[in-house]
Write a protein that holds these residues in place. Structure first.
Motif, PDB file in Angstrom:
ATOM      1  N   GLY A 250       0.782  -1.221   0.000  1.00 59.58           N
ATOM      2  CA  GLY A 250       0.000   0.000   0.000  1.00 59.58           C
ATOM      3  C   GLY A 250       0.815   1.272   0.000  1.00 59.58           C
ATOM      4  O   GLY A 250       0.252   2.370   0.023  1.00 59.58           O
ATOM      5  N   VAL A 252       4.031   3.674  -1.738  1.00 64.46           N
ATOM      6  CA  VAL A 252       4.867   3.931  -2.905  1.00 64.46           C
ATOM      7  C   VAL A 252       5.980   4.888  -2.493  1.00 64.46           C
ATOM      8  O   VAL A 252       5.848   5.661  -1.551  1.00 64.46           O
ATOM      9  CB  VAL A 252       4.056   4.527  -4.077  1.00 64.46           C
ATOM     10  CG1 VAL A 252       3.033   3.521  -4.583  1.00 64.46           C
ATOM     11  CG2 VAL A 252       3.350   5.813  -3.665  1.00 64.46           C
ATOM     12  N   THR A 277       4.581   7.367   0.437  1.00 64.28           N
ATOM     13  CA  THR A 277       3.312   7.936   0.004  1.00 64.28           C
ATOM     14  C   THR A 277       2.237   6.862   0.072  1.00 64.28           C
ATOM     15  O   THR A 277       2.453   5.732  -0.377  1.00 64.28           O
ATOM     16  CB  THR A 277       3.407   8.468  -1.442  1.00 64.28           C
ATOM     17  OG1 THR A 277       4.412   9.487  -1.490  1.00 64.28           O
ATOM     18  CG2 THR A 277       2.072   9.049  -1.906  1.00 64.28           C
ATOM     19  N   ASP A 278       1.095   7.208   0.663  1.00 60.70           N
ATOM     20  CA  ASP A 278      -0.016   6.268   0.734  1.00 60.70           C
ATOM     21  C   ASP A 278      -0.618   6.080  -0.656  1.00 60.70           C
ATOM     22  O   ASP A 278      -1.017   7.048  -1.309  1.00 60.70           O
ATOM     23  CB  ASP A 278      -1.083   6.787   1.699  1.00 60.70           C
ATOM     24  CG  ASP A 278      -2.280   5.867   1.791  1.00 60.70           C
ATOM     25  OD1 ASP A 278      -2.115   4.722   2.232  1.00 60.70           O
ATOM     26  OD2 ASP A 278      -3.382   6.295   1.386  1.00 60.70           O
ATOM     27  N   GLN A 279      -0.670   4.833  -1.123  1.00 63.95           N
ATOM     28  CA  GLN A 279      -1.126   4.556  -2.481  1.00 63.95           C
ATOM     29  C   GLN A 279      -2.575   4.958  -2.691  1.00 63.95           C
ATOM     30  O   GLN A 279      -2.949   5.410  -3.771  1.00 63.95           O
ATOM     31  CB  GLN A 279      -0.944   3.063  -2.778  1.00 63.95           C
ATOM     32  CG  GLN A 279      -1.148   2.684  -4.231  1.00 63.95           C
ATOM     33  CD  GLN A 279      -0.775   1.232  -4.481  1.00 63.95           C
ATOM     34  OE1 GLN A 279      -0.978   0.373  -3.635  1.00 63.95           O
ATOM     35  NE2 GLN A 279      -0.212   0.954  -5.641  1.00 63.95           N
ATOM     36  N   GLN A 280      -3.414   4.804  -1.664  1.00 61.92           N
ATOM     37  CA  GLN A 280      -4.840   5.098  -1.796  1.00 61.92           C
ATOM     38  C   GLN A 280      -5.115   6.588  -1.838  1.00 61.92           C
ATOM     39  O   GLN A 280      -5.858   7.070  -2.698  1.00 61.92           O
ATOM     40  CB  GLN A 280      -5.609   4.452  -0.641  1.00 61.92           C
ATOM     41  CG  GLN A 280      -5.663   2.932  -0.678  1.00 61.92           C
ATOM     42  CD  GLN A 280      -6.637   2.424  -1.717  1.00 61.92           C
ATOM     43  OE1 GLN A 280      -7.553   3.115  -2.134  1.00 61.92           O
ATOM     44  NE2 GLN A 280      -6.426   1.193  -2.143  1.00 61.92           N
ATOM     45  N   GLY A 282      -2.624   9.232  -1.558  1.00 60.50           N
ATOM     46  CA  GLY A 282      -1.562  10.124  -2.016  1.00 60.50           C
ATOM     47  C   GLY A 282      -0.944  10.938  -0.899  1.00 60.50           C
ATOM     48  O   GLY A 282      -0.114  11.821  -1.151  1.00 60.50           O
TER      49      GLY A 282
END
Length: 328
Positions: A250, A252, A277-280, A282
């Protein structure tokens, strides 16, 4: 119901985390010929969900469920909130499974217990072997159960466990709300109670999720503590921790900013801190990871994720809880 209820309501991001972890994974012998009955179900410690395991499997000491260590076969049981059923059932698609390295092979209608359920079979390649998997999600009165059975293809081929035997065992799934089950009691480690991050959910009796209560900053601060299901001789090494940090699901663009060795409570390993960075959403995150292992390669992993702006608020909590982590 216990304050450590196995059906604590989780925010949507944590339900997604739980589902991802489950899909990624994903006692007594009965006389031959005697049909399995749900009222003979065996309930692992800390679980309100049980079943009659196939002959050869016994209660696991490493996760909630049953295992035959000699043959590499297992049945893992997880309890989730009732509202998670639809999301998990929807995620059991060929495309979703393929993204996690599983190949859908069909439905398993004979494995459906006496509850609203969905069951799929799949195969997975891992460590040079092919494994057969059963993925059963069950809607219970006030909870959702996810059951994952895993059997090496070679073990099925030689008749040690047949498809019909696994189907029959899953079909006996039973639920009891009469049990005063404390899911934390089944974990193979102990850790202090969180202050900013109270207990929220266990996963398969091998991991615990702690989450900030409302009102809380978004993305919701979370801490996951888990034990390994297999031995990893390299778990004490810095390279092992570095690779694990880069593979946290989850996230990046993970970047490590701090690496520290740590020895405590007869465990040894490393603490890594950094950003991602949180994938869901940003959002920018502060990432805390600790991996500590014993001399046999059994390791324990903590992952803390909070909004980057909240680093100084939650970092002391991560460090305090880490000091209390001990193997049972």
């Amino acid at each position: 119901m216990s304050r450590h209820s196995a059906t604590t309501k989780l925010p949507a991001p944590l339900r997604r985390t739980a589902m991802a972890g489950l899909l990624a994974a994903m006692l007594a012998s009965l006389p031959a010929g005697l049909p399995l009955r749900a009222d003979d179900a065996v309930f692992p410690a800390g679980s309100r969900v049980g079943l009659v395991p196939p002959e050869g499997m016994s209660i696991s000491l490493h996760f909630t469920g049953f295992m035959d260590q000699a043959n590499g076969a297992s049945i893992m049981i997880s309890a989730l909130p009732a509202e998670a059923y639809g999301e998990i059932a929807k995620g059991l698609s060929a495309e979703a499974l393929a993204s996690r390295g599983l190949v859908l092979t069909g439905e398993c209608a004979d494995a459906i217990p006496a509850f609203e359920s969905r069951c799929l079979r799949a195969t997975q390649e891992a460590n040079g072997q092919t494994f057969r998997k059963w993925l059963l999600v069950v809607r219970l009165e006030d909870a959702t159960s996810m059951v994952v059975a895993t059997v090496p293809e070679a073990v099925v081929s030689n008749g040690t466990y047949t498809q019909a035997e696994i189907d029959a065992a899953l079909a006996t799934l039973a639920y009891s709300d009469a049990l005063d089950a404390d899911p934390l009691s089944a974990l193979p480690f102990t850790i202090a109670e969180g202050e900013l991050l109270p207990f929220a959910q266990t996963l398969s009796g091998s991991a615990a999720i702690y989450a900030a209560p409302d009102p809380a900053p978004e993305p919701r601060p979370v801490l996951v503590v888990a034990n390994s299901l297999s031995l990893q001789p390299q778990a004490k090494e810095l390279a092992f921790s570095r690779l694990a940090f880069q593979q946290i699901e989850g996230l990046v663009q993970p970047q490590v900013s701090s690496e520290q060795p740590l020895v405590q409570n007869e465990l040894e390993g490393h603490v890594l801190e950094g950003t991602a960075t949180d994938q869901q959403s940003g959002s920018d995150l502060y990432v805390f990871q600790a991996i500590l292992a014993d001399d046999d390669g059994k390791y324990y992993r903590m992952i803390g994720l909070v909004p980057a702006r909240e680093r100084d608020v939650y970092r002391p909590e991560f460090l305090r809880l880490l000091e209390t982590l001990q193997a049972k």
